[in-house]
Scaffold this active site. Structure first.
Site, short mmCIF file in Angstrom:
data_model
loop_
_atom_site.label_atom_id
_atom_site.label_comp_id
_atom_site.label_asym_id
_atom_site.label_seq_id
_atom_site.Cartn_x
_atom_site.Cartn_y
_atom_site.Cartn_z
CD GLN A 34 -3.71 5.10 -4.96
OE1 GLN A 34 -4.00 4.27 -5.83
NE2 GLN A 34 -2.70 5.94 -5.08
CB ILE A 52 -6.48 -5.51 -1.77
CG1 ILE A 52 -7.56 -6.39 -1.14
CG2 ILE A 52 -5.17 -6.28 -1.94
CD1 ILE A 52 -8.10 -7.47 -2.07
CB CYS A 53 -2.43 -3.33 -2.81
SG CYS A 53 -0.77 -2.90 -3.38
CG HIS A 54 -1.68 1.14 -5.02
ND1 HIS A 54 -0.79 0.11 -4.89
CD2 HIS A 54 -0.94 2.26 -5.20
CE1 HIS A 54 0.44 0.57 -5.00
NE2 HIS A 54 0.38 1.88 -5.18
N GLY A 55 -6.00 -0.06 -3.18
CA GLY A 55 -7.45 0.11 -3.11
C GLY A 55 -7.91 1.24 -2.21
#
Length: 187
Positions: free
Chosen positions: A119, A114-117
């Site tokens: 990375q 999710i979102c920046h996950g």
């Protein structure tokens, strides 16, 4: 039902973290939260406000932690979720996180980001040749990691489900639950 491991840490986005934990539990799955240590993590609230070029950040709730990364036995879980916020920036460098995330990708088990996950798998070289969503400003990072970036609320690539951030959680949750159920995992 599945045991799902949620990897997080301080400064994880509140909705990115709590929504999947509650949704998984609502669906009858066991959501286990892991972090660098077993103390509750301090979440943050990200929002979009007029006049700001970037999102804003405020302190949020605390999320209880079930076990430390070092104590995770990945074989005890059938799926993995990596919420966004700032936590992925530093948990991606943890050798136990690398051990855990590699386990799920190598076996083709369900992984939700999710979102920046994203990375985390990007830093580990696990997105090469994959298709992923992420917070839109991470498009270049995802492409540099060898992934195809898609700006959508529920990108499914095999057993991996990703989204752009908390506004996408309803779509992401439906897609992740379908992948989880399709994987025919059980305790």
């Amino acid at each position: 039902m599945a045991r799902v491991l949620v990897l997080t840490g301080d400064a994880a986005e509140e909705l990115d973290s709590m929504y999947p934990v509650f949704r998984l539990r609502e669906g009858g799955h066991e959501a286990i939260v892991a972090a660098p240590t077993t103390r509750a993590v301090k979440l943050v609230v990200h929002d979009f406000e007029p006049g700001w070029d970037a999102y804003t950040e405020r302190p949020g709730h605390q999320l209880p932690v079930d076990l430390a990364f070092a104590d995770v036995r990945p074989e005890d879980y059938q799926a993995l979720v990596i919420p966004g916020g700032r936590a992925p920036e530093y948990i991606r460098t943890d050798p136990d996180v690398a051990r855990i995330v590699h386990y799920f990708f190598e076996r083709g088990l369900p992984v939700g980001t999710i979102c920046h996950g994203p990375q985390v798998p990007a830093a580990l070289g696990l997105l090469r040749g994959r298709t992923t969503a992420a917070f839109p400003p991470l498009k270049t990072d995802m492409e540099m990691a060898g992934a195809t970036f898609v700006d959508a609320p529920d990108v499914v690539d095999g057993a991996m489900v990703s989204c752009r951030g908390w506004p996408d959680l309803p779509e992401w949750s439906r897609a992740f639950m379908r992948v989880l159920e399709g994987a025919n995992v059980s305790l």
